[in-house]
Scaffold this active site. Structure first.
Site, PDB file in Angstrom:
ATOM      1  CD  GLU A 331      -0.004   2.785  32.590  1.00 19.22           C
ATOM      2  OE1 GLU A 331      -1.001   3.532  32.593  1.00 19.22           O
ATOM      3  OE2 GLU A 331       0.749   2.672  31.600  1.00 19.22           O
ATOM      4  CB  SER A 332      -3.419   2.504  38.482  1.00 19.96           C
ATOM      5  OG  SER A 332      -2.719   1.397  39.064  1.00 19.96           O
TER       6      SER A 332
END
Length: 485
Positions: A331-332
Site C-alpha cells: 500500500e505505502s
C-alpha cells in the site's frame, strides 16, 4: 413322438406334460452350466493381495516419506505446508484416509524408511533416474523442471555450461544435478564438483547468497523462488533438459502405485493440481531486482518503527503479522505520509470515507491508520466466509484494493459463466473483464481497472512469502511427524 390318441385318459396326459417340463428344465440347466458357473459349485478366487494398499485401507493411514525442505514439507506457524505435502494431503483425501509424515535427510534414508513402512510412499521432489528406478517403482511423471546454475551477482556470471570452466559447484549427492555435471565433464568442461550429503538445494542456495560457496544447481521452481529471498543471486538459463519428477513406492506396492497414478490423472483433469502448484509457485519467474532489493532494505530500515502496532493489530483480528506488513508495504512502502492519486492516505492507504466509517480521527496517524486498515481487512475477510483458504484471503485483498462492489460484479460474472465465484483463480480472470464495455455496462458497479487488484494480490503475496521465509521455523528431527491431516 406319434400323435396322442384322442381317447388317452387325462391323468396320462398330465404325466406326459410333467415329464416334458422336467426334461426341458434339465437340459436348460446343463446348457446354463456350460455358459456360467453356478454359485453352488464354482468358487471365485479371492482378490490378489495388494501390499501397501491393504495396509492403507485397513488402518486408515497413509504415510508420506519426505524431506524437511521448503519444497517438500515444513512447519509455518505450527501448520504443515509445502508443495509435496499439500499434494500428499490431497491424495489422502482422495483415498479417504489420514496422512502421517515421516522425515529423512537424504535419498538413502527415505528408501530405508520405505522398506519398513507398508503403505508408505516417497514424495520429496525426486527426479526420476535410471539408478533410482533400480531401487523403487516410480509413479507417472507429475511435474517437470529445468536445471539452473545459481551463482552470486558479484561473481562472474554463468550463462552457459562453458562458463563453468574453473568454477566450484556444490550439489546434493545422488541428485540429478550430479548426473548432469558428470555429463558436462564427459563433454570436456572442466570444473570442481563437491558432493554434499544430506544438504537440500535451498540450503546450498543460501550459502551461495552468503558467498560461502561459489555456485550450485537447482530446479527452476526452487531457484526462482529463492531469488525472491536473496535478490543478490543470479539464475542462469537451463543447463539441461527438463527433469521428470515422480513419487516412489516399494517395487511390490503395485496397488498403491496405481492409486497414485489415478490420483494425479484426476487432479490434473479437474484443476486441483494447478491450484496447489500456484499456491506455492505462481509467478515465481517474475522478478523485479530493484523492487525486491528495495523491499529487503526497507524491512530493515522502516518496518521496525511500526512493527509493534502491526503485531498488535494482527493479533487482535487473527491475522499473521507478516501478512499485514506485506500488505502495508504494497500500500505505502512503509511511508506514513503516502497519498495516492485516488485519495487514499497513510500506511494502509485508507480513503476518507473508510476512515470515517471506522472512527479514525487522524488519518495520517500511524497507529490509527494501521489499526483501522486491519479492521477493514478483517471485515472483508469475514464477508467472503464461504470461500476456503487461500482463496478467501485473495478475495479479501482484492476487495481491499478495488472495493467490495467490483468483487460483487466479478463474482456475479463468474456465476454467469458457470464458474466458481469463490475461487481466486476464477475471479482473477473475471475482474480484468470489467475493463471492457460489453462487461462493465451490465455490471452493478460499472467500470473497474480489473488488472490492478490482480497485480495487487500477486505483489502482496510475494512480499508475504519473503517475510515468511525470513521467519520460517522447520523441525530438524527425522522422527515421525504425526497427524498430517
Amino acid at each position: 413322438m406319434p400323435p396322442v390318441p384322442r381317447h388317452v385318459p387325462a391323468a396320462v396326459m398330465d404325466a406326459l406334460l410333467f415329464l416334458c417340463v422336467v426334461a426341458t428344465l434339465f437340459f436348460a440347466a446343463l446348457w446354463q452350466s456350460d455358459q456360467q458357473p453356478s454359485d453352488r459349485f464354482y468358487v471365485r478366487p479371492p482378490p490378489l493381495p495388494t501390499p501397501g494398499l491393504d495396509r492403507v485401507f485397513s488402518q486408515g493411514e497413509l504415510t508420506m516419506i519426505t524431506r524437511n525442505t521448503a519444497h517438500s514439507y515444513y512447519l509455518y506457524r505450527e501448520q504443515a505446508t509445502g508443495f509435496e505435502y499439500d499434494l500428499a494431503r490431497a491424495f489422502a483425501d482422495f483415498l479417504g484416509v489420514r496422512l502421517t509424515v515421516r522425515l529423512a535427510d537424504n535419498w538413502q534414508e527415505m528408501c530405508a524408511l520405505l522398506d519398513g513402512t507398508p503403505g508408505g510412499f516417497i514424495a520429496a521432489g525426486v527426479g526420476i533416474t535410471a539408478a533410482k528406478k533400480q531401487r523403487v517403482a516410480f509413479s507417472d511423471v507429475y511435474l517437470t523442471s529445468g536445471q539452473h546454475l545459481v551463482s552470486h551477482r558479484k561473481q562472474r556470471r554463468i550463462r552457459r555450461p562453458a562458463d563453468l570452466e574453473g568454477r566450484t559447484l556444490h550439489v546434493p549427492k545422488g541428485s540429478p544435478y550430479q548426473e548432469r555435471l558428470e555429463q558436462l565433464r564427459n563433454q570436456g568442461v572442466h570444473f570442481h564438483m563437491v558432493l554434499c550429503e544430506g544438504v537440500p538445494s535451498e540450503e546450498l542456495i543460501r550459502r551461495v547468497a552468503e558467498q560461502t560457496i561459489d555456485a550450485t544447481i537447482a530446479d527452476s521452481m526452487v531457484a526462482y523462488r529463492n531469488r525472491r529471498y536473496y535478490p543478490q543471486l543470479m539464475v542462469s538459463e537451463a543447463v539441461s533438459r527438463e527433469v521428470a519428477f515422480g513419487w516412489a513406492v516399494g517395487r511390490a506396492s503395485k496397488g498403491l502405485l496405481e492409486e497414485i497414478n489415478r490420483f494425479f490423472e484426476t487432479i490434473k483433469a479437474d484443476g486441483r493440481f494447478q491450484e496447489i502448484f500456484d499456491r506455492h509457485y505462481a509467478n515465481v519467474s517474475d522478478f523485479d531486482f530493484v523492487g525486491v532489493r528495495a523491499y529487503h532494505r526497507r524491512l530493515k530500515s522502516r518496518l521496525p518503527e511500526y512493527l509493534p502496532t502491526v503485531q498488535a493489530a494482527a493479533a487482535a483480528h487473527g491475522f499473521d503479522w507478516r501478512l499485514v506488513a506485506a500488505q502495508m508495504y504494497q500500500e505505502s512502502h512503509f511511508d506514513p505520509n503516502a497519498m495516492s492519486h485516488a485519495g487514499a492516505f497513510g500506511l494502509m492507504q485508507l480513503t476518507r470515507a473508510t476512515a470515517e466509517s471506522l472512527g479514525v480521527q487522524n488519518i495520517l496517524d500511524p497507529t490509527e491508520n494501521i489499526m483501522a486498515g486491519v479492521r477493514h481487512m478483517k471485515a472483508l475477510y469475514d464477508y467472503f466466509d464461504e470461500a476456503a483458504p487461500p482463496d478467501r484471503l485473495c478475495l479479501a485483498l482484492a476487495a481491499y484494493n478495488t472495493g467490495q462492489g467490483h468483487l460483487y460484479d466479478a463474482r456475479r460474472l463468474a456465476r454467469q459463466m458457470n464458474l466458481d465465484p469463490d475461487k481466486w483463480a476464477v475471479i482473477s480472470r473475471t475482474l480484468p473483464l470489467l475493463r471492457y464495455p460489453e462487461y462493465y455496462k451490465e455490471a452493478v458497479y460499472g467500470y473497474c481497472r480489473g488488472t490492478e487488484p490482480v497485480e495487487y494480490v500477486k505483489q502482496t503475496l510475494l512480499y508475504y512469502d519473503i517475510l515468511k521465509h525470513k521467519d520460517r521455523r522447520t523441525p530438524t528431527s527425522s522422527a515421525a511427524v504425526a497427524g498430517g491431516g
